[in-house]
Design a protein around this motif. Structure first.
Motif, PDB file in Angstrom:
ATOM      1  N   PHE A 126      -4.323  11.587  -8.433  1.00 47.26           N
ATOM      2  CA  PHE A 126      -5.685  12.055  -8.723  1.00 47.26           C
ATOM      3  C   PHE A 126      -6.149  11.463 -10.048  1.00 47.26           C
ATOM      4  O   PHE A 126      -7.256  10.945 -10.162  1.00 47.26           O
ATOM      5  CB  PHE A 126      -5.742  13.577  -8.779  1.00 47.26           C
ATOM      6  CG  PHE A 126      -7.131  14.107  -9.086  1.00 47.26           C
ATOM      7  CD1 PHE A 126      -7.992  14.438  -8.063  1.00 47.26           C
ATOM      8  CD2 PHE A 126      -7.562  14.243 -10.407  1.00 47.26           C
ATOM      9  CE1 PHE A 126      -9.278  14.903  -8.340  1.00 47.26           C
ATOM     10  CE2 PHE A 126      -8.841  14.703 -10.697  1.00 47.26           C
ATOM     11  CZ  PHE A 126      -9.697  15.024  -9.655  1.00 47.26           C
ATOM     12  N   ASP A 127      -5.314  11.551 -11.063  1.00 47.00           N
ATOM     13  CA  ASP A 127      -5.686  11.027 -12.381  1.00 47.00           C
ATOM     14  C   ASP A 127      -5.847   9.512 -12.341  1.00 47.00           C
ATOM     15  O   ASP A 127      -6.639   8.942 -13.097  1.00 47.00           O
ATOM     16  CB  ASP A 127      -4.631  11.420 -13.410  1.00 47.00           C
ATOM     17  CG  ASP A 127      -4.526  12.921 -13.585  1.00 47.00           C
ATOM     18  OD1 ASP A 127      -5.537  13.621 -13.379  1.00 47.00           O
ATOM     19  OD2 ASP A 127      -3.426  13.418 -13.904  1.00 47.00           O
ATOM     20  N   ASP A 128      -5.104   8.855 -11.456  1.00 47.68           N
ATOM     21  CA  ASP A 128      -5.155   7.398 -11.365  1.00 47.68           C
ATOM     22  C   ASP A 128      -6.425   6.903 -10.680  1.00 47.68           C
ATOM     23  O   ASP A 128      -6.978   5.867 -11.064  1.00 47.68           O
ATOM     24  CB  ASP A 128      -3.946   6.877 -10.580  1.00 47.68           C
ATOM     25  CG  ASP A 128      -2.622   7.143 -11.281  1.00 47.68           C
ATOM     26  OD1 ASP A 128      -2.637   7.340 -12.518  1.00 47.68           O
ATOM     27  OD2 ASP A 128      -1.587   7.176 -10.586  1.00 47.68           O
ATOM     28  N   TRP A 129      -6.880   7.612  -9.660  1.00 44.69           N
ATOM     29  CA  TRP A 129      -7.881   7.066  -8.755  1.00 44.69           C
ATOM     30  C   TRP A 129      -9.214   7.811  -8.717  1.00 44.69           C
ATOM     31  O   TRP A 129     -10.206   7.267  -8.233  1.00 44.69           O
ATOM     32  CB  TRP A 129      -7.332   7.037  -7.319  1.00 44.69           C
ATOM     33  CG  TRP A 129      -6.064   6.252  -7.152  1.00 44.69           C
ATOM     34  CD1 TRP A 129      -5.642   5.171  -7.875  1.00 44.69           C
ATOM     35  CD2 TRP A 129      -5.038   6.502  -6.198  1.00 44.69           C
ATOM     36  NE1 TRP A 129      -4.439   4.716  -7.431  1.00 44.69           N
ATOM     37  CE2 TRP A 129      -4.031   5.515  -6.391  1.00 44.69           C
ATOM     38  CE3 TRP A 129      -4.875   7.445  -5.180  1.00 44.69           C
ATOM     39  CZ2 TRP A 129      -2.874   5.466  -5.615  1.00 44.69           C
ATOM     40  CZ3 TRP A 129      -3.729   7.380  -4.402  1.00 44.69           C
ATOM     41  CH2 TRP A 129      -2.742   6.405  -4.623  1.00 44.69           C
ATOM     42  N   MET A 132       0.851  -1.203   0.000  1.00 46.04           N
ATOM     43  CA  MET A 132       0.000   0.000   0.000  1.00 46.04           C
ATOM     44  C   MET A 132       0.881   1.246   0.000  1.00 46.04           C
ATOM     45  O   MET A 132       1.859   1.326   0.734  1.00 46.04           O
ATOM     46  CB  MET A 132      -0.904  -0.023   1.249  1.00 46.04           C
ATOM     47  CG  MET A 132      -1.940   1.088   1.290  1.00 46.04           C
ATOM     48  SD  MET A 132      -3.233   0.861   0.042  1.00 46.04           S
ATOM     49  CE  MET A 132      -4.214   2.317   0.328  1.00 46.04           C
ATOM     50  N   GLN A 133       0.505   2.217  -0.828  1.00 44.07           N
ATOM     51  CA  GLN A 133       1.282   3.446  -0.918  1.00 44.07           C
ATOM     52  C   GLN A 133       1.156   4.248   0.375  1.00 44.07           C
ATOM     53  O   GLN A 133       0.076   4.415   0.921  1.00 44.07           O
ATOM     54  CB  GLN A 133       0.761   4.279  -2.095  1.00 44.07           C
ATOM     55  CG  GLN A 133       1.623   5.456  -2.474  1.00 44.07           C
ATOM     56  CD  GLN A 133       1.098   6.103  -3.744  1.00 44.07           C
ATOM     57  OE1 GLN A 133      -0.093   6.175  -3.942  1.00 44.07           O
ATOM     58  NE2 GLN A 133       1.979   6.578  -4.597  1.00 44.07           N
ATOM     59  N   SER A 134       2.261   4.760   0.889  1.00 43.19           N
ATOM     60  CA  SER A 134       2.226   5.534   2.125  1.00 43.19           C
ATOM     61  C   SER A 134       1.728   6.938   1.821  1.00 43.19           C
ATOM     62  O   SER A 134       1.773   7.406   0.687  1.00 43.19           O
ATOM     63  CB  SER A 134       3.616   5.604   2.761  1.00 43.19           C
ATOM     64  OG  SER A 134       4.438   6.491   2.041  1.00 43.19           O
ATOM     65  N   GLN A 135       1.284   7.614   2.882  1.00 45.01           N
ATOM     66  CA  GLN A 135       0.778   8.984   2.741  1.00 45.01           C
ATOM     67  C   GLN A 135       1.848   9.904   2.175  1.00 45.01           C
ATOM     68  O   GLN A 135       1.560  10.809   1.399  1.00 45.01           O
ATOM     69  CB  GLN A 135       0.303   9.491   4.113  1.00 45.01           C
ATOM     70  CG  GLN A 135      -0.408  10.831   4.076  1.00 45.01           C
ATOM     71  CD  GLN A 135      -1.772  10.738   3.418  1.00 45.01           C
ATOM     72  OE1 GLN A 135      -2.362   9.674   3.382  1.00 45.01           O
ATOM     73  NE2 GLN A 135      -2.246  11.848   2.866  1.00 45.01           N
ATOM     74  N   ASP A 136       3.108   9.667   2.523  1.00 42.91           N
ATOM     75  CA  ASP A 136       4.190  10.532   2.082  1.00 42.91           C
ATOM     76  C   ASP A 136       4.414  10.450   0.571  1.00 42.91           C
ATOM     77  O   ASP A 136       5.016  11.338  -0.009  1.00 42.91           O
ATOM     78  CB  ASP A 136       5.494  10.163   2.803  1.00 42.91           C
ATOM     79  CG  ASP A 136       5.435  10.500   4.285  1.00 42.91           C
ATOM     80  OD1 ASP A 136       4.571  11.318   4.660  1.00 42.91           O
ATOM     81  OD2 ASP A 136       6.224   9.939   5.058  1.00 42.91           O
ATOM     82  N   GLN A 137       3.919   9.400  -0.058  1.00 39.93           N
ATOM     83  CA  GLN A 137       4.158   9.213  -1.487  1.00 39.93           C
ATOM     84  C   GLN A 137       3.012   9.716  -2.366  1.00 39.93           C
ATOM     85  O   GLN A 137       3.060   9.548  -3.577  1.00 39.93           O
ATOM     86  CB  GLN A 137       4.390   7.718  -1.769  1.00 39.93           C
ATOM     87  CG  GLN A 137       5.664   7.168  -1.137  1.00 39.93           C
ATOM     88  CD  GLN A 137       5.751   5.659  -1.272  1.00 39.93           C
ATOM     89  OE1 GLN A 137       4.807   4.943  -0.951  1.00 39.93           O
ATOM     90  NE2 GLN A 137       6.874   5.171  -1.763  1.00 39.93           N
ATOM     91  N   ILE A 138       2.013  10.291  -1.756  1.00 39.15           N
ATOM     92  CA  ILE A 138       0.875  10.800  -2.518  1.00 39.15           C
ATOM     93  C   ILE A 138       1.339  11.921  -3.447  1.00 39.15           C
ATOM     94  O   ILE A 138       2.047  12.846  -3.038  1.00 39.15           O
ATOM     95  CB  ILE A 138      -0.224  11.329  -1.572  1.00 39.15           C
ATOM     96  CG1 ILE A 138      -0.860  10.171  -0.798  1.00 39.15           C
ATOM     97  CG2 ILE A 138      -1.280  12.122  -2.326  1.00 39.15           C
ATOM     98  CD1 ILE A 138      -1.675   9.222  -1.659  1.00 39.15           C
ATOM     99  N   THR A 139       0.931  11.854  -4.721  1.00 38.23           N
ATOM    100  CA  THR A 139       1.292  12.873  -5.709  1.00 38.23           C
ATOM    101  C   THR A 139       0.051  13.311  -6.483  1.00 38.23           C
ATOM    102  O   THR A 139      -0.997  12.655  -6.433  1.00 38.23           O
ATOM    103  CB  THR A 139       2.322  12.333  -6.715  1.00 38.23           C
ATOM    104  OG1 THR A 139       1.695  11.340  -7.545  1.00 38.23           O
ATOM    105  CG2 THR A 139       3.531  11.725  -5.995  1.00 38.23           C
ATOM    106  N   ARG A 140       0.196  14.377  -7.222  1.00 34.80           N
ATOM    107  CA  ARG A 140      -0.896  14.878  -8.059  1.00 34.80           C
ATOM    108  C   ARG A 140      -1.306  13.828  -9.089  1.00 34.80           C
ATOM    109  O   ARG A 140      -2.492  13.722  -9.458  1.00 34.80           O
ATOM    110  CB  ARG A 140      -0.456  16.182  -8.737  1.00 34.80           C
ATOM    111  CG  ARG A 140      -1.362  16.693  -9.845  1.00 34.80           C
ATOM    112  CD  ARG A 140      -2.782  16.976  -9.363  1.00 34.80           C
ATOM    113  NE  ARG A 140      -3.614  17.460 -10.450  1.00 34.80           N
ATOM    114  CZ  ARG A 140      -4.182  16.700 -11.378  1.00 34.80           C
ATOM    115  NH1 ARG A 140      -4.039  15.376 -11.346  1.00 34.80           N
ATOM    116  NH2 ARG A 140      -4.918  17.228 -12.333  1.00 34.80           N
ATOM    117  N   GLN A 141      -0.369  13.016  -9.554  1.00 34.88           N
ATOM    118  CA  GLN A 141      -0.686  11.975 -10.535  1.00 34.88           C
ATOM    119  C   GLN A 141      -1.720  10.992  -9.996  1.00 34.88           C
ATOM    120  O   GLN A 141      -2.530  10.441 -10.745  1.00 34.88           O
ATOM    121  CB  GLN A 141       0.588  11.222 -10.929  1.00 34.88           C
ATOM    122  CG  GLN A 141       0.377  10.076 -11.922  1.00 34.88           C
ATOM    123  CD  GLN A 141      -0.258  10.510 -13.226  1.00 34.88           C
ATOM    124  OE1 GLN A 141       0.095  11.556 -13.773  1.00 34.88           O
ATOM    125  NE2 GLN A 141      -1.223   9.737 -13.726  1.00 34.88           N
TER     126      GLN A 141
END
Length: 406
Positions: free
Chosen positions: A12-15, A1-10
């Protein structure tokens, strides 16, 4: 699972369902009228969450109300009432024309409740033919199917046909058109005292007074959509208080919760009593958590000090924008009331408000658009003189870059 620190603007487009196109940066923290993104860049906030963050970010009044109520009671459903919602209702009734309040979660829901009530009123006082609704071109009343149809911007409704019937759109600020449109079959007229999404266009006093006269004459309900103009935004508690016109129904949201979702429909006993138990409802509306926050916001804003500060900051904004315009000649007009202002781009820059908004963010300033040709400002009602000054300096730099690149 992706950590909160790795969240990026991309991501948004993915999910996310692609009904928004967010900025390239992600805000993560706010204090007062300043916001910081993931990279630690600071922005002055002239957008206010689209006229929502009435006390800015993380204001102690809001934080304290939220945390205090969160330790007590969040939600009980409308099988029961609760103390915070009754306190909030009393404040709204005591400080407006209204006798009764219906709470919901958003401006669209408040307008939905208002339009449904108007149809019920029409049926009860005029029969099955008294169901026509008059609205105005370029208006905006929400995104439910009923409210998006009532709104006068076909781009928001045209792909969702068949739409609700019986809604006519006429020119805003055109009294002759209104007189012709409001007939014995009209159950409601819905109007924004200032068209917000439509370009920050104020209604003339004569226009609103005429609507009141024609609605009274034909037995139609006059609805003021004050979702964007309410709770101090214009320098009065509600914009109708600036006009000498009292509506039959008023809708409120946005600034009412200071960032916490809440909406309200206000009306008189005469109209409220035409709704019966079960006619309308909501699961979350009027929950204790939202009500406690909104009550704290309302009581803080509803003071001479805050409302006068809004008027003072309005003058500062207008002076600053006019100074920018003297040296750049970029704006056709500066309009609006209080801390809801629109800077209208000249015709040679038609359609480029979004580009200027994006350039402003590069200079550390959050602004809005109101259609393709208007830059909109709707900051916190408590923004400081110093923050307005610094924000206008940043905006001037953005305007210069915009012109250099044109």
């Amino acid at each position: 699972m992706q950590s909160q620190d790795q969240i990026t603007r991309q991501n948004f487009d993915d999910w996310m369902v692609p009904v928004f196109s967010p900025a390239a940066f992600i805000p993560v923290r706010g204090e007062g009228s300043r916001v910081w993104d993931q990279q630690g860049k600071e922005y002055i906030d002239f957008a206010g969450g689209i006229a929502v963050n009435s006390l800015g970010h993380a204001h102690p009044v809001v934080v304290d109300a939220l945390t205090e109520q969160a330790k007590k009671l969040w939600h009980v459903s409308n099988i029961y009432t609760n103390e915070p919602v009754l306190r909030l209702a009393k404040n709204l009734v005591d400080n407006t024309f209204a006798d009764k309040v219906f709470f919901c979660n958003s401006g669209a829901e408040a307008n939905e409740a208002a339009l449904k009530l108007a149809r019920k009123v029409g049926l009860k006082i005029g029969g099955e033919h008294k169901n026509q609704i008059v609205s105005f071109k370029n208006s905006f009343h929400g995104r439910t199917l009923f409210t998006v149809t009532a709104g006068g911007q076909p781009k928001y409704s045209q792909d969702f046909a068949p739409l609700p019937k019986g809604i006519e759109h006429i020119e805003y600020n055109d009294l002759a058109a209104a007189k012709s449109a409001i007939t014995e079959n009209t159950c409601a007229v819905i109007v924004e005292p200032i068209q917000g999404e439509g370009g920050v266009v104020p209604a003339s006093l004569e226009f609103l007074q005429g609507l009141r006269e024609y609605c009274t004459e034909k037995g139609a309900v006059l609805i003021f959509d004050e979702v964007q103009t309410g709770v101090g935004r214009t320098g009065s508690l509600y914009a109708y208080m600036n006009t000498g016109v009292t509506p039959d129904i008023l809708t409120s949201a946005k600034a009412l919760g200071g960032g916490f979702p809440i909406g309200a429909m206000l009306t008189t006993d005469h109209f409220a009593n035409m709704y019966s138990v079960g006619d309308h409802g909501t699961t979350y509306g009027g929950n204790p958590l939202a009500s406690a926050v909104a009550n704290a916001v309302f009581e803080f804003v509803n003071t001479d000090t805050v409302l006068q500060d809004v008027k003072n900051r309005h003058k500062q904004f207008v002076r600053g924008l006019e100074e920018i315009n003297k040296s750049t000649s970029i704006f056709e007009e500066i309009r609006g009331q209080g801390l809801l202002l629109g800077a209208v781009l000249k015709s040679e820059f038609t359609g480029q408000a979004g580009r200027l908004m994006n350039i402003a963010s590069e200079f550390g300033l959050l602004v809005l658009v109101a259609g393709p040709n208007v830059i909109r400002f709707a900051p916190a009602l408590v923004i400081s003189e110093e923050e307005v000054e610094e924000g206008l300096i940043r905006f001037a730099k953005a305007v210069q870059q915009f012109l250099n690149a044109s």
